[in-house]
Design a protein around this motif. Structure first.
Motif, PDB file in Angstrom:
ATOM      1  N   CYS A 286       0.829  -1.212   0.000  1.00 16.76           N
ATOM      2  CA  CYS A 286       0.000   0.000   0.000  1.00 16.76           C
ATOM      3  C   CYS A 286       0.862   1.260   0.000  1.00 16.76           C
ATOM      4  CB  CYS A 286      -0.932  -0.006   1.205  1.00 16.76           C
ATOM      5  SG  CYS A 286      -2.010  -1.444   1.287  1.00 16.76           S
ATOM      6  N   GLY A 287       2.023   1.193  -0.638  1.00 14.99           N
ATOM      7  CA  GLY A 287       2.898   2.354  -0.721  1.00 14.99           C
ATOM      8  C   GLY A 287       3.796   2.451   0.483  1.00 14.99           C
ATOM      9  N   ALA A 288       3.454   3.339   1.416  1.00 14.53           N
ATOM     10  CA  ALA A 288       4.273   3.530   2.613  1.00 14.53           C
ATOM     11  C   ALA A 288       4.021   2.452   3.652  1.00 14.53           C
ATOM     12  CB  ALA A 288       4.007   4.906   3.212  1.00 14.53           C
ATOM     13  N   GLU A 289       3.097   1.576   3.408  1.00 13.44           N
ATOM     14  CA  GLU A 289       2.726   0.525   4.362  1.00 13.44           C
ATOM     15  C   GLU A 289       2.637  -0.811   3.628  1.00 13.44           C
ATOM     16  OE1 GLU A 289       1.887  -0.464   8.327  1.00 13.44           O
ATOM     17  OE2 GLU A 289       1.725   1.608   7.677  1.00 13.44           O
ATOM     18  N   ILE A 290       3.264  -1.830   4.210  1.00 14.75           N
ATOM     19  CA  ILE A 290       3.198  -3.194   3.668  1.00 14.75           C
ATOM     20  C   ILE A 290       2.505  -4.075   4.705  1.00 14.75           C
ATOM     21  CG2 ILE A 290       4.508  -5.195   2.865  1.00 14.75           C
ATOM     22  CD1 ILE A 290       4.814  -2.930   0.981  1.00 14.75           C
ATOM     23  N   TYR A 291       1.538  -4.872   4.254  1.00 13.63           N
ATOM     24  CA  TYR A 291       0.839  -5.802   5.146  1.00 13.63           C
ATOM     25  C   TYR A 291       1.099  -7.241   4.721  1.00 13.63           C
ATOM     26  CZ  TYR A 291      -1.918  -1.815   6.803  1.00 13.63           C
ATOM     27  OH  TYR A 291      -2.309  -0.618   7.331  1.00 13.63           O
ATOM     28  N   VAL A 292       1.327  -8.093   5.700  1.00 15.77           N
ATOM     29  CA  VAL A 292       1.369  -9.537   5.474  1.00 15.77           C
ATOM     30  C   VAL A 292       0.128 -10.112   6.135  1.00 15.77           C
ATOM     31  CG1 VAL A 292       2.575 -11.687   5.964  1.00 15.77           C
ATOM     32  CG2 VAL A 292       3.885  -9.641   5.396  1.00 15.77           C
ATOM     33  N   TRP A 293      -0.707 -10.777   5.337  1.00 18.09           N
ATOM     34  CA  TRP A 293      -1.931 -11.403   5.870  1.00 18.09           C
ATOM     35  C   TRP A 293      -1.741 -12.909   5.855  1.00 18.09           C
ATOM     36  CZ3 TRP A 293      -5.611 -14.935   4.199  1.00 18.09           C
ATOM     37  CH2 TRP A 293      -6.833 -14.966   4.907  1.00 18.09           C
ATOM     38  N   ALA A 294      -1.926 -13.546   7.018  1.00 23.64           N
ATOM     39  CA  ALA A 294      -1.760 -14.998   7.132  1.00 23.64           C
ATOM     40  C   ALA A 294      -3.092 -15.630   7.492  1.00 23.64           C
ATOM     41  CB  ALA A 294      -0.712 -15.330   8.196  1.00 23.64           C
ATOM     42  N   ALA A 310       8.319 -10.420   2.553  1.00 26.01           N
ATOM     43  CA  ALA A 310       7.955  -9.008   2.681  1.00 26.01           C
ATOM     44  C   ALA A 310       9.196  -8.146   2.914  1.00 26.01           C
ATOM     45  CB  ALA A 310       6.965  -8.831   3.830  1.00 26.01           C
ATOM     46  N   GLU A 311      10.124  -8.649   3.727  1.00 26.87           N
ATOM     47  CA  GLU A 311      11.377  -7.915   3.956  1.00 26.87           C
ATOM     48  C   GLU A 311      12.146  -7.757   2.649  1.00 26.87           C
ATOM     49  OE1 GLU A 311      12.637  -6.575   6.665  1.00 26.87           O
ATOM     50  OE2 GLU A 311      11.599  -7.421   8.387  1.00 26.87           O
ATOM     51  N   ASP A 312      12.220  -8.822   1.864  1.00 24.81           N
ATOM     52  CA  ASP A 312      12.918  -8.745   0.575  1.00 24.81           C
ATOM     53  C   ASP A 312      12.227  -7.756  -0.360  1.00 24.81           C
ATOM     54  OD1 ASP A 312      14.751 -10.602   1.415  1.00 24.81           O
ATOM     55  OD2 ASP A 312      13.736 -12.317   0.481  1.00 24.81           O
ATOM     56  N   HIS A 313      10.895  -7.743  -0.333  1.00 23.41           N
ATOM     57  CA  HIS A 313      10.135  -6.819  -1.184  1.00 23.41           C
ATOM     58  C   HIS A 313      10.455  -5.369  -0.818  1.00 23.41           C
ATOM     59  CE1 HIS A 313       6.878  -5.496  -3.781  1.00 23.41           C
ATOM     60  NE2 HIS A 313       6.370  -4.791  -2.774  1.00 23.41           N
ATOM     61  N   ILE A 314      10.584  -5.108   0.488  1.00 21.11           N
ATOM     62  CA  ILE A 314      10.938  -3.760   0.946  1.00 21.11           C
ATOM     63  C   ILE A 314      12.353  -3.404   0.493  1.00 21.11           C
ATOM     64  CG2 ILE A 314      11.431  -2.367   2.992  1.00 21.11           C
ATOM     65  CD1 ILE A 314       9.115  -3.794   4.394  1.00 21.11           C
ATOM     66  N   THR A 315      13.265  -4.357   0.629  1.00 20.47           N
ATOM     67  CA  THR A 315      14.658  -4.108   0.246  1.00 20.47           C
ATOM     68  C   THR A 315      14.782  -3.802  -1.242  1.00 20.47           C
ATOM     69  OG1 THR A 315      15.433  -5.592   2.006  1.00 20.47           O
ATOM     70  CG2 THR A 315      16.989  -5.091   0.220  1.00 20.47           C
ATOM     71  N   ASN A 316      14.000  -4.493  -2.051  1.00 21.86           N
ATOM     72  CA  ASN A 316      14.126  -4.365  -3.507  1.00 21.86           C
ATOM     73  C   ASN A 316      13.345  -3.190  -4.086  1.00 21.86           C
ATOM     74  OD1 ASN A 316      15.748  -6.671  -3.575  1.00 21.86           O
ATOM     75  ND2 ASN A 316      13.957  -8.033  -3.791  1.00 21.86           N
ATOM     76  N   THR A 317      12.243  -2.809  -3.443  1.00 18.68           N
ATOM     77  CA  THR A 317      11.364  -1.811  -4.070  1.00 18.68           C
ATOM     78  C   THR A 317      11.040  -0.612  -3.199  1.00 18.68           C
ATOM     79  OG1 THR A 317       9.337  -2.916  -3.290  1.00 18.68           O
ATOM     80  CG2 THR A 317      10.245  -3.650  -5.402  1.00 18.68           C
ATOM     81  N   LYS A 318      11.399  -0.647  -1.917  1.00 18.43           N
ATOM     82  CA  LYS A 318      10.990   0.420  -1.004  1.00 18.43           C
ATOM     83  C   LYS A 318      12.183   1.019  -0.290  1.00 18.43           C
ATOM     84  CE  LYS A 318       6.642  -0.501  -1.800  1.00 18.43           C
ATOM     85  NZ  LYS A 318       5.732   0.455  -2.460  1.00 18.43           N
ATOM     86  N   HIS A 321      12.828   2.245   5.701  1.00 19.23           N
ATOM     87  CA  HIS A 321      11.981   2.507   6.875  1.00 19.23           C
ATOM     88  C   HIS A 321      10.494   2.252   6.598  1.00 19.23           C
ATOM     89  CE1 HIS A 321      12.227   6.534   4.820  1.00 19.23           C
ATOM     90  NE2 HIS A 321      10.925   6.418   4.956  1.00 19.23           N
ATOM     91  N   THR A 322      10.144   1.617   5.498  1.00 13.75           N
ATOM     92  CA  THR A 322       8.740   1.317   5.206  1.00 13.75           C
ATOM     93  C   THR A 322       8.115   0.497   6.336  1.00 13.75           C
ATOM     94  OG1 THR A 322       9.172   1.328   2.833  1.00 13.75           O
ATOM     95  CG2 THR A 322       7.183   0.192   3.572  1.00 13.75           C
ATOM     96  N   HIS A 323       6.925   0.869   6.729  1.00 17.63           N
ATOM     97  CA  HIS A 323       6.240   0.140   7.800  1.00 17.63           C
ATOM     98  C   HIS A 323       5.767  -1.216   7.295  1.00 17.63           C
ATOM     99  CE1 HIS A 323       5.185   4.231   9.808  1.00 17.63           C
ATOM    100  NE2 HIS A 323       6.375   3.804  10.164  1.00 17.63           N
ATOM    101  N   LEU A 324       5.942  -2.203   8.131  1.00 20.49           N
ATOM    102  CA  LEU A 324       5.500  -3.565   7.811  1.00 20.49           C
ATOM    103  C   LEU A 324       4.645  -4.074   8.963  1.00 20.49           C
ATOM    104  CD1 LEU A 324       5.542  -6.247   6.210  1.00 20.49           C
ATOM    105  CD2 LEU A 324       7.707  -6.786   7.349  1.00 20.49           C
ATOM    106  N   THR A 325       3.439  -4.534   8.635  1.00 15.99           N
ATOM    107  CA  THR A 325       2.514  -5.047   9.652  1.00 15.99           C
ATOM    108  C   THR A 325       2.010  -6.411   9.227  1.00 15.99           C
ATOM    109  OG1 THR A 325       1.780  -2.789  10.151  1.00 15.99           O
ATOM    110  CG2 THR A 325       0.393  -4.586  10.937  1.00 15.99           C
TER     111      THR A 325
END
Length: 930
Positions: A286-294, A310-318, A321-325
């Protein structure tokens, strides 16, 4: 997901069992507990896991897991913190919400755990703790941001770091300086003072001077000069240039499915809930926010892999400091749900209650004694709403909307509401000021939209005429709050209606008029456990409306029957008897227990038939939530305020407090006039969205509250300090005075100031009234036809001229009663009686009146038999062609009918609004109310 504790770190055994906070620091790839004395102290090279446990109103413990990453932490330590957070969640049952926190970019929720702020230390706890603490003090410069939570970030100690828009804290060995940019927000300045205190306490042992430096003040005082000396002398601060925004523009959200450790795109916003499968893991970007739904059926390894992906996705594209929930199916927060068009609400509780009822009904049919099987536990004693006046004198006024106006309801009918009508209720009660008000618009379920609009408009006009003092409420049938029901002691919702709008509606639709009458058969479902919450609703008079878990009242033409269900409570039975006296005061009600009904009972209901026995399921209580409104166009944008306090009610904002049973719109005094007018629009927009995401009914009450006028049923959701409700220039000056040990400037509390202003108006009106009375007596001895004629020409009220020689004190009892029902002391209608004519002639027209002897009074004999008679105005006015004989001509107005009296002496709000502005201004000045 069932997880063996063998797969969980031993440090997480038996954690999260008590309300509070637990913290672990990652050392050598293992979580090590941090003692409470070290909570809030973070090091830039370390990573931490924080568990926050809170108790919800439902009694369930809720867990939030945060893993905090210092800006200099290693990638291995970061990965360990992420994986150990998943293990901690598994140890807690797999229902916690997980948050990724990066130093300098922490979420608001995380920062509220460590008020007033966190200032991470350089280095690592394990390697350099003693050495770092022993170093000599180093001058540092911090930037402080935030009106509610404070974000303190260290910036280079250089003049170029300073800006006009922000607030900076310069920490030197002997003094702490707070530099307030000339364009900085006053509330942020107050919050920055909290950070200054934190630095003083933690880095100077509470022994340090504090100075405030105002941007643009140059070297006008010693502190300012000393501050600029730290930078090598004063120099102008350049204007803030374009700053690169490292936040991700939200051009749209994307959903990915995790397949064999890889991400596969499956859709874009707005998302559909049906897309999420319970055996899969998904990632929402969601841009500045990444969600993992299990999903619930995913394994511990699958959840760990999802976090790694999700961490790899942030490293590659964000940015880093992107928030991850990470959320678990069934425990999704509002922020996650808001990315979906609709989020279906859970119905598990209702199914359970219904199942118990069906089992009981089946056993009852088979001859078993089921008493107690589904009988509700005695309800907890409810607290009497604090709004009630304990003096026993309820100051209550009620009006029914009739067309484009309202008609007052007699006191003995207060509490009887018809479902096809709309009502306005004004309750006056003692408060911190002289008097406080609750003004409610009540909409029946079958009322017309036009009547609802008229009720809202009339209530708004009443609020305006009372200078915005009342708490304004919108209440819809079936969702009446406790404090509303308590006003009446007895509240009954009746079928049908009396308004012209309702009558026209049923006539147009060809619907039978079911309006309640005292002679018809009527059945009432009783609710409540005591007199202050006693209410009943008229239901269809058929046997299927009965329920074994409740009490009912059956009214026939000649009797009242109280029917007590087998599983009902004694408290409800007492309430039923209490309400029966309200329906028919002169009829003695007869009690019937379920199973002992005579045939006449079933005949009145059209015959005996099956009916339910289970009690209506109640939704589990939820904790209130506070939101700040950021914008409102077609949709309402809100940001949640976590772990809120009274200090979060900032005067230049509009906030929404949702208790799930009520919605409060709190409007700060410093907001714009447009925002103040849109109070209910904020509430309606919020409920539209909340109903889609959380299943909240759009019919729950909405309150509009202005800062400084907070009622007790609002403040009870805070730890409220009434002394903070004081106008002292601003919150910054108040905090600064406390911090420097100076006396707080004594200024009248906001409520008292408002009351004082209104009291001055009332006193001025009272003085004006006395002055006017003396003027009237003088007018009896003067020839003032020219003045009255001028008044008549201004307001086009010829009737005033003819009655200008009469005294207001001589109004007949009938006319006086009618005038009170029209005026009601609420400034809703403006009197144009002789008092006003005198005021206008003396204060506006400035007519000089020479006093002369009074003309001889007629010696006509007065007929005592006509003492209480009423006559048409045309025969009572001066110069009438066919005057009434045998009356006291000095008291002609006492012979007017109530309707004529109202027409002659009163102008309603609509008539006033139709006058040209110059006439309104003259009128306002005359009555001395504005």
């Amino acid at each position: 997901m069932s997880v063996s504790m063998k797969n969980v770190d031993v440090a997480f055994q038996n954690v999260g069992q008590k309300v509070g906070m637990e913290i672990w620091r990652i050392e050598n790839f293992n979580p090590v507990p941090v003692p409470k004395s070290g909570h809030g102290r973070f090091y830039s090279r370390d990573s931490y896991i924080i568990l926050k446990t809170t108790a919800l109103k439902s009694g369930i413990l809720h867990h939030d897991i945060h893993f905090w990453l210092g800006k200099d932490t290693t990638q291995d330590t970061e990965g360990t913190a992420s994986m150990k957070s998943v293990e901690l969640d598994a140890a807690l049952g797999g229902r916690a919400v997980q948050h990724r926190e990066v130093q300098g970019h922490e979420t608001d929720k995380f920062l509220t755990y460590f008020r007033p702020c966190i200032i991470p230390l350089q280095g690592s706890f394990s390697s350099g703790y003693i050495k770092i603490e022993a170093q000599k003090h180093e001058t540092r410069l911090f930037m402080s941001k935030g009106k509610r939570v404070v974000r303190v970030t260290e910036v280079p100690f250089a003049r170029s770091s300073l800006t006009h828009e922000d607030i900076f804290i310069l920490d030197t060995k002997s003094k702490i300086f707070q530099f307030n940019g000339v364009k900085s927000n006053i509330h942020e300045r107050a919050k920055a003072l909290d950070a200054v205190q934190y630095i003083e306490h933690n880095y100077h042992e509470g022994k340090c001077d504090i100075a405030i430096v105002e941007d643009g003040k140059l070297v006008a005082d010693a502190d300012t000069g000393e501050f600029w000396a730290q930078f090598g002398g004063y120099a102008p601060i350049p204007r803030k240039g374009a700053v690169e925004d490292d936040s991700q523009a939200e051009l749209g959200s994307t959903m990915f499915l995790l397949v064999d450790g890889k991400l596969k795109e499956v859709g874009s916003s707005p998302f559909k809930r049906e897309t999420l499968r319970t055996e899969k893991c998904y990632i929402l970007d969601c841009g500045a926010e990444i969600y993992v739904w299990a999903g619930r059926e995913t394994s511990l390894d699958e959840r760990k892999n999802a976090m790694l992906a999700a961490e790899d996705h942030i490293t590659n594209t964000k940015t880093s400091h992107t928030h991850l929930t990470r959320v678990i199916e069934g425990f999704e927060p509002w922020t996650f749900k808001s990315n979906f068009d609709v989020w279906p609400s859970s119905t598990g509780t209702a199914v359970s209650e219904e199942g118990r009822g069906k089992v009981a009904a089946l056993l009852k049919q088979q001859g078993f004694n089921v008493k107690g099987l589904i009988k509700a536990a005695p309800p907890a004693k409810e607290v009497v709403p604090p709004l009630l006046d304990n003096s026993g004198k309820l100051k209550l006024q009620v009006w029914r909307v009739m067309g484009d106006s309202k008609t007052q309801i007699f006191a003995e009918e207060h509490g009887k509401f018809y479902s096809g009508d709309c009502y306005i209720v004004l309750y006056t009660y003692p408060g911190d000021r002289k008097e406080d008000y609750l003004l409610c618009s009540w909409f029946g379920k079958h009322s017309t939209e036009k009547d609802q609009a008229v009720a809202s408009s009339l209530a708004g006009a009443m609020t305006d005429s009372m200078r915005g003092r009342p708490i304004l409420a919108r209440i819809i049938e079936g969702k009446e709050p406790a404090q509303f029901i308590a006003l009446f002691q007895k509240l009954i919702i009746l079928k049908g209606g009396h308004s012209p709008g309702y009558k026209d509606m049923i006539a147009t639709k060809g619907i039978e008029d079911e309006t309640y009458s005292e002679t018809s058969v009527a059945l009432f479902h009783v609710h409540g456990t005591s007199f202050h919450n006693a209410h009943a609703v008229q239901v269809n008079a058929v046997a299927t409306s009965l329920n074994s878990s409740y009490s009912f009242i059956l009214q026939t033409e000649t009797s009242l029957l109280l029917w007590y269900g087998t599983f009902g409570t004694q408290e409800e039975q007492q309430v039923a008897a209490h309400l029966a006296t309200f329906l028919k005061p002169d009829t003695t009600a007869k009690s019937l227990k379920e199973g002992s009904e005579p045939s006449s009972f079933w005949s009145a209901l059209g015959g005996k038939s099956e009916y339910p026995s289970q009690r209506e399921a109640k939704e589990a209580e939820k904790d209130p939530r506070l939101f700040v409104c950021t914008s409102m166009t077609d949709t309402l944008e809100v940001i949640e305020v976590f772990n809120y306090t009274q200090d979060d009610l900032v005067g230049d904002d509009v906030l929404i407090l949702c208790t799930y049973g009520e919605v409060f719109i709190w409007i700060g005094q410093a907001t714009s006039s447009r925002e103040k007018k849109q109070g209910f629009s904020y509430g309606q927009k919020y409920l539209e969205r909340a109903s889609q995401l959380e299943g909240i009914s759009q019919d729950i009450p909405i309150y509009k509250i202005l800062e400084g006028c907070e009622p007790s049923f609002f403040t009870c959701y805070f730890t409220w300090d009434a002394t903070k409700n004081t106008v002292i220039t601003n919150s910054f000056d108040r905090k600064l005075a406390l911090l420097q040990g100076r006396p707080i400037p004594i200024v009248e509390p906001l409520q008292r100031r408002l009351s004082s202003s209104l009291e001055k108006i009332d006193n001025a009106a009272s003085k004006s009234s006395r002055r006017i009375e003396r003027g009237i007596e003088n007018a009896r001895r003067a020839h003032r036809k020219s003045a009255v004629s001028a008044l008549t020409s201004i307001f086009n009220l010829s009737t005033i001229a003819d009655n200008s020689m009469n005294s207001p004190s001589q109004i007949s009892p009938a006319a006086s009663t009618d005038s009170r029902s029209t005026y009601n002391g609420a400034d809703e209608k403006f009197s144009l009686s002789l008092e006003v004519s005198s005021a206008i002639s003396e204060d506006i027209l400035k007519v000089d009146v020479e006093e002369k002897d009074t003309e001889p009074v007629s010696t006509m004999e007065i007929d005592e038999t006509q003492k209480h008679a009423t006559f048409p105005y045309e025969r009572l006015k001066a110069g009438a062609k066919n005057p009434i004989s045998g009356i006291d001509i000095t008291r002609r107005e006492s012979y007017l009918s109530p309707s004529d009296f109202q027409k002659i002496f009163y102008m309603d709000r609509t008539q006033f609004d139709e006058l040209p502005k110059w006439k309104q201004d003259k009128f306002k000045k005359a009555v001395d109310l504005f």
